[in-house]
Design a protein around this motif. Structure first.
Motif, mmCIF file in Angstrom:
data_model
loop_
_atom_site.group_PDB
_atom_site.id
_atom_site.type_symbol
_atom_site.label_atom_id
_atom_site.label_comp_id
_atom_site.label_asym_id
_atom_site.label_seq_id
_atom_site.Cartn_x
_atom_site.Cartn_y
_atom_site.Cartn_z
ATOM 1 N N MET A 1 0.929 -1.122 0.038
ATOM 2 C CA MET A 1 0.044 -0.399 0.683
ATOM 3 C C MET A 1 0.712 1.044 0.059
ATOM 4 O O MET A 1 1.493 1.790 1.013
ATOM 5 N N VAL A 2 0.537 1.950 -1.190
ATOM 6 C CA VAL A 2 1.677 3.299 -0.813
ATOM 7 C C VAL A 2 0.265 4.628 -1.264
ATOM 8 O O VAL A 2 -1.321 4.503 -1.349
ATOM 9 N N ARG A 3 0.707 5.590 0.063
ATOM 10 C CA ARG A 3 -0.408 6.475 -0.076
ATOM 11 C C ARG A 3 0.568 8.131 0.539
ATOM 12 O O ARG A 3 1.391 8.078 0.972
ATOM 13 N N HIS A 4 0.006 8.999 -0.402
ATOM 14 C CA HIS A 4 0.710 10.264 -0.421
ATOM 15 C C HIS A 4 -0.359 11.339 1.160
ATOM 16 O O HIS A 4 -1.289 11.101 1.074
ATOM 17 N N TYR A 5 0.201 11.781 1.425
ATOM 18 C CA TYR A 5 -0.072 12.486 2.491
ATOM 19 C C TYR A 5 0.530 14.540 2.468
ATOM 20 O O TYR A 5 1.341 14.465 2.540
ATOM 21 N N GLN A 6 -0.223 15.318 2.564
ATOM 22 C CA GLN A 6 -0.538 16.589 2.753
ATOM 23 C C GLN A 6 -0.959 17.071 4.458
ATOM 24 O O GLN A 6 -2.204 16.265 4.685
ATOM 25 N N ILE A 7 -0.062 17.461 5.020
ATOM 26 C CA ILE A 7 -0.237 17.684 6.719
ATOM 27 C C ILE A 7 -0.605 19.294 6.852
ATOM 28 O O ILE A 7 0.492 20.076 6.268
ATOM 29 N N GLU A 8 -1.818 19.314 6.907
ATOM 30 C CA GLU A 8 -2.230 21.088 7.144
ATOM 31 C C GLU A 8 -2.265 21.196 8.499
ATOM 32 O O GLU A 8 -2.283 20.927 9.394
ATOM 33 N N GLY A 9 -1.801 22.610 9.154
ATOM 34 C CA GLY A 9 -1.635 22.799 10.391
ATOM 35 C C GLY A 9 -0.764 24.156 11.057
ATOM 36 O O GLY A 9 0.000 24.323 9.612
ATOM 37 N N ARG A 10 -0.314 24.035 11.979
ATOM 38 C CA ARG A 10 0.982 24.604 12.328
ATOM 39 C C ARG A 10 1.812 23.105 12.710
ATOM 40 O O ARG A 10 2.182 22.630 13.440
ATOM 41 N N VAL A 11 2.865 23.145 11.327
ATOM 42 C CA VAL A 11 3.384 21.555 11.215
ATOM 43 C C VAL A 11 5.140 22.293 10.612
ATOM 44 O O VAL A 11 5.584 21.227 10.396
ATOM 45 N N GLN A 12 5.330 23.595 10.698
ATOM 46 C CA GLN A 12 6.819 23.573 10.021
ATOM 47 C C GLN A 12 7.709 24.282 11.201
ATOM 48 O O GLN A 12 6.647 25.192 12.075
ATOM 49 N N GLY A 13 8.313 23.999 11.567
ATOM 50 C CA GLY A 13 9.138 24.983 12.828
ATOM 51 C C GLY A 13 8.883 24.521 14.062
ATOM 52 O O GLY A 13 9.079 24.884 15.481
ATOM 53 N N VAL A 14 8.790 22.915 14.234
ATOM 54 C CA VAL A 14 8.177 22.851 15.156
ATOM 55 C C VAL A 14 8.252 20.564 15.540
ATOM 56 O O VAL A 14 7.734 20.244 16.534
ATOM 57 N N GLY A 15 9.295 20.680 14.822
ATOM 58 C CA GLY A 15 9.549 19.520 14.264
ATOM 59 C C GLY A 15 9.076 18.114 14.009
ATOM 60 O O GLY A 15 8.829 16.807 14.555
ATOM 61 N N PHE A 16 8.107 18.054 13.203
ATOM 62 C CA PHE A 16 6.954 17.822 12.806
ATOM 63 C C PHE A 16 7.202 16.001 11.760
ATOM 64 O O PHE A 16 7.158 15.577 11.653
ATOM 65 N N ARG A 17 8.339 16.831 10.782
ATOM 66 C CA ARG A 17 8.879 15.703 9.510
ATOM 67 C C ARG A 17 9.953 14.560 10.522
ATOM 68 O O ARG A 17 9.802 13.907 10.246
ATOM 69 N N TRP A 18 10.962 14.996 11.583
ATOM 70 C CA TRP A 18 11.352 14.490 12.669
ATOM 71 C C TRP A 18 10.666 13.845 13.106
ATOM 72 O O TRP A 18 10.718 11.979 13.213
ATOM 73 N N PHE A 19 9.213 14.170 14.133
ATOM 74 C CA PHE A 19 8.607 13.407 14.238
ATOM 75 C C PHE A 19 7.652 12.008 13.503
ATOM 76 O O PHE A 19 7.833 11.014 14.117
ATOM 77 N N VAL A 20 7.684 12.673 12.077
ATOM 78 C CA VAL A 20 7.447 11.790 10.783
ATOM 79 C C VAL A 20 7.566 10.253 10.739
ATOM 80 O O VAL A 20 8.221 10.070 10.443
ATOM 81 N N HIS A 21 9.123 10.697 10.630
ATOM 82 C CA HIS A 21 10.554 9.992 10.457
ATOM 83 C C HIS A 21 10.090 9.032 11.566
ATOM 84 O O HIS A 21 10.454 7.933 11.193
ATOM 85 N N ARG A 64 4.276 16.985 20.161
ATOM 86 C CA ARG A 64 4.772 18.033 20.849
ATOM 87 C C ARG A 64 4.914 19.153 20.014
ATOM 88 O O ARG A 64 5.692 19.086 19.129
ATOM 89 N N GLY A 65 3.885 19.995 20.672
ATOM 90 C CA GLY A 65 4.262 21.511 20.162
ATOM 91 C C GLY A 65 3.815 21.775 18.401
ATOM 92 O O GLY A 65 3.759 22.932 17.680
ATOM 93 N N SER A 66 2.668 20.446 17.695
ATOM 94 C CA SER A 66 2.451 20.690 16.477
ATOM 95 C C SER A 66 0.621 21.167 16.894
ATOM 96 O O SER A 66 0.156 20.755 17.352
ATOM 97 N N ARG A 67 0.765 21.116 15.454
ATOM 98 C CA ARG A 67 -1.515 21.080 15.796
ATOM 99 C C ARG A 67 -1.314 20.812 14.114
ATOM 100 O O ARG A 67 -1.255 21.612 12.800
ATOM 101 N N VAL A 68 -2.188 19.834 14.286
ATOM 102 C CA VAL A 68 -2.432 19.201 12.628
ATOM 103 C C VAL A 68 -3.965 19.863 12.223
ATOM 104 O O VAL A 68 -5.003 18.959 13.320
ATOM 105 N N ASP A 69 -4.953 20.334 11.515
ATOM 106 C CA ASP A 69 -6.039 20.833 11.363
ATOM 107 C C ASP A 69 -6.563 19.674 10.446
ATOM 108 O O ASP A 69 -7.180 19.773 10.188
ATOM 109 N N ARG A 70 -5.553 19.362 9.359
ATOM 110 C CA ARG A 70 -6.534 18.491 8.116
ATOM 111 C C ARG A 70 -5.419 17.576 7.813
ATOM 112 O O ARG A 70 -3.771 18.032 7.486
ATOM 113 N N VAL A 71 -5.420 16.244 7.437
ATOM 114 C CA VAL A 71 -4.838 15.838 6.660
ATOM 115 C C VAL A 71 -5.167 14.807 5.117
ATOM 116 O O VAL A 71 -6.478 14.222 5.570
ATOM 117 N N HIS A 72 -4.569 15.168 3.915
ATOM 118 C CA HIS A 72 -4.746 15.098 2.579
ATOM 119 C C HIS A 72 -4.844 13.662 3.044
ATOM 120 O O HIS A 72 -3.620 13.552 2.492
#
Length: 93
Positions: A1-21, A64-72
């Motif tokens: 299974m392969v999926r593409h995600y776009q995550i919107e909200g306060r997700v830059q500058g809060v360690g979100f990419r490192w969290f996902v990784h 922690r520190g992020s806010r996810v408003d929407r996940v496409h």
């Protein structure tokens, strides 16, 4: 299974990419995560349906520190996973 995600909200500058990784690597998923110029984070993940389900719960929760408003979420063809390696953060130095 392969999926593409776009995550919107306060997700830059809060360690979100490192969290996902970290979450994706622990699950053994292949793919990548990166910031977008629009201020979102996007990712592609490949793995079993169970692995993807667990990742999606984490994406909605956020770091922690992020806010996810929407996940496409968009399903991709299985062939999109052929060139994917171990999960990486793109654009991180």
């Amino acid at each position: 299974m392969v999926r593409h995600y776009q995550i919107e909200g306060r997700v830059q500058g809060v360690g979100f990419r490192w969290f996902v990784h970290r979450e994706a690597a622990e699950l053994g998923l292949r793919g990548w995560v990166r910031n977008t110029t629009a201020g979102h984070v996007e990712a592609v993940a490949a793995g079993s349906a169970d692995q993807i389900d667990v990742l999606e719960v984490a994406l909605h929760k956020g770091s922690r520190g992020s806010r996810v408003d929407r996940v496409h979420i968009h399903d991709l063809q299985d062939s999109e996973a052929e060139d994917l390696k171990a999960f990486v953060i793109e654009g991180a130095f």
